[in-house]
Design an enzyme around this catalytic site. Structure first.
Site, PDB file in Angstrom:
ATOM      1  N   SER A  61      -2.012   3.021   1.929  1.00 23.80           N
ATOM      2  CA  SER A  61      -1.314   2.100   2.828  1.00 23.80           C
ATOM      3  C   SER A  61      -0.575   0.985   2.095  1.00 23.80           C
ATOM      4  CB  SER A  61      -2.301   1.476   3.820  1.00 23.80           C
ATOM      5  OG  SER A  61      -3.211   0.624   3.153  1.00 23.80           O
ATOM      6  N   LYS A 102      -4.306  -5.497   2.570  1.00 22.08           N
ATOM      7  CA  LYS A 102      -2.992  -5.596   3.220  1.00 22.08           C
ATOM      8  C   LYS A 102      -2.254  -6.828   2.666  1.00 22.08           C
ATOM      9  CE  LYS A 102      -4.141  -2.203   6.021  1.00 22.08           C
ATOM     10  NZ  LYS A 102      -3.596  -0.842   5.851  1.00 22.08           N
TER      11      LYS A 102
END
Length: 259
Positions: A61, A102
């Protein structure tokens, strides 16, 4: 018979005897170098253990910044110190209560939306995101304007096509945001493979101060300097022994004196 007599030169110091090799000063300096090197080497690792946490990133990701399986070092930080553009490790119960990595794109009080002109927009400013793969849009599906609640963060993965991030939680009570207190650490470097320190994204500079890198460079310098001192100090004895043996061989090869 003549009265001539043959005399041989006396053996020089520095031979292959069983005593200490090298000068006394050299021995002391080598011992000091080894001691100081051990302090720096072990101290660097101890400092790193206090300041940093190691993580293995399980998903893609954050590609291309961090690939699946990469090992990263994340600096322990307070959530209040997190800035826009930081890559953070956090744990939130509504996101599965497991460590996730993230990038922070907006903080409490910001408005964030996507996409206008193909770019992320924060507080009305289009954000340049050089960490995205070439040709990758700022967001695959786009999302409406979100007002980030105070004390919270809006996070996206750098692989916008497959990242399960704030855009997947827009219907939550906090509009996909995560509390600052959920942050455990800020990623400073990818150490395996050795990609080095993460660059601070300048696209967020117009919105506020960026975070500063942690002390990883200083720690690495201490460890390397310590290793050099230990190896250099430990090598003094063998080098001095070889030098002494070479002097002894030269001395034995000289012709005997005659008188």
């Amino acid at each position: 018979m003549g009265g001539e007599s043959m005399t041989h030169t006396a053996p020089r110091s520095g031979g292959t005897g069983s005593g200490p090799v090298g000068s006394r000063t050299g021995q002391r300096l080598s011992g000091l170098a080894v001691a100081l090197g051990l302090v720096l080497f072990l101290g660097g690792f101890a400092w790193a253990a206090v300041v940093y946490l190691p993580y293995t990133v399980p998903t893609s990701s954050m590609t291309p910044t961090i690939d699946a399986g990469d090992r990263v070092l994340a600096q322990r930080v307070d959530g209040a110190d997190v800035r826009r553009g930081d890559v953070v490790v956090f744990k939130d119960t509504t996101w599965g209560n497991v460590p996730m990595v993230k990038r922070v794109v907006a903080v409490g009080g910001d408005t964030v939306s996507c996409c206008q002109d193909g770019k992320l927009k924060v507080n009305g400013k289009e954000i340049d995101e050089p960490y995205l793969a070439d040709g990758t849009p700022a967001e695959i599906t786009g999302f409406p304007t979100v007002k980030v609640p105070e004390g919270r963060l809006f996070l996206l993965g750098d692989e916008r096509g497959s990242s399960v991030d704030s855009t997947a939680h827009l219907t939550d009570a906090a509009s996909g945001s995560v509390a600052r207190g959920a942050v455990e650490a800020r990623v400073d470097a990818v150490v395996w493979p050795m990609n080095g320190l993460l660059e601070r994204p300048t696209g967020f500079e117009a919105l506020g101060t960026l975070s500063s890198p942690g002390p990883l460079r200083t720690i690495a310098a201490l460890v390397i300097a310590g290793a050099v001192l230990v190896l250099g100090g430990g090598a003094y004895g063998p080098v001095a022994k070889r030098a002494g043996a070479a002097r002894a061989r030269r001395a034995s090869a000289e012709p005997a004196g005659v008188r």
